[in-house]
Write an enzyme that holds these catalytic residues in place. Structure first.
Site, mmCIF file in Angstrom:
data_model
loop_
_atom_site.group_PDB
_atom_site.id
_atom_site.type_symbol
_atom_site.label_atom_id
_atom_site.label_comp_id
_atom_site.label_asym_id
_atom_site.label_seq_id
_atom_site.Cartn_x
_atom_site.Cartn_y
_atom_site.Cartn_z
ATOM 1 N N ASN A 1 0.858 -1.194 0.000
ATOM 2 C CA ASN A 1 0.000 0.000 0.000
ATOM 3 C C ASN A 1 0.891 1.241 0.000
ATOM 4 O O ASN A 1 1.515 1.553 1.009
ATOM 5 C CB ASN A 1 -0.894 -0.041 1.259
ATOM 6 N N LYS B 1 -0.001 4.248 -0.081
ATOM 7 C CA LYS B 1 -0.686 5.408 0.523
ATOM 8 C C LYS B 1 -0.562 6.603 -0.438
ATOM 9 O O LYS B 1 -0.509 6.405 -1.651
ATOM 10 C CB LYS B 1 -0.126 5.735 1.900
ATOM 11 N N HIS C 1 -9.249 0.819 5.492
ATOM 12 C CA HIS C 1 -7.926 1.029 6.087
ATOM 13 C C HIS C 1 -8.083 1.962 7.300
ATOM 14 O O HIS C 1 -8.914 2.876 7.288
ATOM 15 C CB HIS C 1 -6.976 1.645 5.051
ATOM 16 N N GLU D 1 -6.502 4.435 8.268
ATOM 17 C CA GLU D 1 -6.385 5.871 7.970
ATOM 18 C C GLU D 1 -7.695 6.411 7.407
ATOM 19 O O GLU D 1 -8.071 7.555 7.650
ATOM 20 C CB GLU D 1 -5.203 6.109 7.016
ATOM 21 N N GLU E 1 -4.561 -5.179 11.013
ATOM 22 C CA GLU E 1 -3.535 -4.142 11.147
ATOM 23 C C GLU E 1 -3.769 -3.380 12.447
ATOM 24 O O GLU E 1 -4.588 -2.445 12.486
ATOM 25 C CB GLU E 1 -3.640 -3.150 9.982
ATOM 26 N N GLY F 1 3.003 2.288 10.593
ATOM 27 C CA GLY F 1 3.926 3.395 10.369
ATOM 28 C C GLY F 1 4.698 3.827 11.615
ATOM 29 O O GLY F 1 5.331 4.866 11.617
ATOM 30 N N SER G 1 4.073 -2.104 10.167
ATOM 31 C CA SER G 1 5.541 -2.077 10.263
ATOM 32 C C SER G 1 6.191 -3.414 9.911
ATOM 33 O O SER G 1 7.166 -3.815 10.550
ATOM 34 C CB SER G 1 5.984 -1.588 11.651
HETATM 35 C C1 PEP Z 1 -0.390 0.115 6.031
HETATM 36 O O1 PEP Z 1 -0.474 1.282 5.673
HETATM 37 O O2 PEP Z 1 -1.302 -0.658 5.749
HETATM 38 C C2 PEP Z 1 0.789 -0.304 6.793
HETATM 39 C C3 PEP Z 1 0.791 -1.489 7.309
HETATM 40 O O3 PEP Z 1 1.838 0.593 6.924
HETATM 41 P P1 PEP Z 1 3.314 0.320 7.524
HETATM 42 O O4 PEP Z 1 3.799 -0.983 6.929
HETATM 43 O O5 PEP Z 1 4.121 1.482 7.085
HETATM 44 O O6 PEP Z 1 3.159 0.221 8.992
#
Ligand code: PEP
Length: 252
Positions: A9, A11, A95, A97, A167, A173, A211
């Site tokens: 992703n 973003k 997601h 966000e 997640e 992040g 992450s």
């Molecule tokens: C994500 O945006 O779905 C995500 C898992 O980000 P990151 O790997 O940067 O934590």
């Protein structure tokens, strides 16, 4: 047999140049993956056309969001029918966000997930608890409720197009990752919820996100209920993303 998936992703990151460079590299390296992983790239919608050209049908492409309608006077939105028509195979739904910054509710997630799968795409439906919810011992109930409501409109014939991504919000992040055993435990809970909903739970792929990096991917992907990863930051660095894809055990 569950699909093994590593999805990147991007973003709101990237450019035409990055799309060319990154997807060209990922495509050429993906050819030599011998562990059966499906590689998915999820760029900002404006670059989907460029990425589809670069992907040459060898890696899958998705979008980060879809509208709650299939057509009409909804300026700025794109529908899941359009996403399929453009040549994508996947759409992210819910997601964290989108939930946190754009007020996306469980009801909106349910509508979007059902439109995505009825359009012939696979939906990667994201769920996850906040730090406060985890620390107060509510992680399992929050995630279970997100799964139940977000997938409440899925018809029996469409379950094969559902992928769930766990997640934890506190891991996205931040550089903090759930331990592989905590992630496994939540994935097992999610599979149990899917079963209680009458879904073919053993056939639904469950991805972990938060992450994920080359140095923690192997331990996560070795868990029996973790069928792949949803990768944010590390998916923007071609070599890191491909290393994560390689960490998937062959024959898992
Ligand atoms: C994500 O945006 O779905 C995500 C898992 O980000 P990151 O790997 O940067 O934590």
């Amino acid at each position: 047999m569950r699909r093994k998936i590593v999805a990147g992703n991007w973003k709101m990151n990237g450019s035409k140049d990055l799309s060319e460079e990154l997807v060209g590299y990922v495509r050429s390296e993906a050819e030599s993956l011998d562990n059966g992983v499906e590689v998915v790239v999820i760029p900002p919608a404006i670059y989907v056309g460029d990425v589809l050209k670069q992907a040459q049908g060898q890696i899958s492409v998705g979008v980060q969001n879809v509208g709650q309608w299939q057509s009409g006077a909804y300026t700025g939105e794109i529908s899941s029918e359009m996403v399929r028509d453009a040549g994508c195979r996947y759409a992210l739904v819910g997601h964290s966000e989108r939930r946190q910054l754009f007020g996306e509710t469980d009801e909106a997630v349910a509508i979007k997930a059902s439109l995505v799968v009825s359009s012939g795409l696979s939906a990667i439906v994201c769920v996850g608890e906040t730090l406060e919810e985890r620390e107060s011992g509510r992680a399992e109930s929050v995630v279970s409720s997100q799964v139940r409501s977000g997938l409440s409109l899925i018809k029996q014939d469409d379950w094969h197009s559902i992928v769930v991504a766990y997640e934890p919000v506190w891991a996205i992040g931040t550089g903090k990752t759930a331990t592989s055993s905590d992630a496994q435990s939540m994935h097992a809970t999610i599979r149990g919820v899917l079963k209680s909903m009458g879904a073919p739970a053993e056939e639904i792929s469950l991805l972990y996100g938060g992450s994920v990096k080359a140095d923690n991917a192997a331990a996560l992907f070795a868990e029996p209920d973790i069928d792949g990863g949803l990768i944010g930051g590390a998916s923007l660095v071609a070599k890191d993303f491909i290393s994560i894809c390689r960490y998937f055990p062959a024959g898992a």
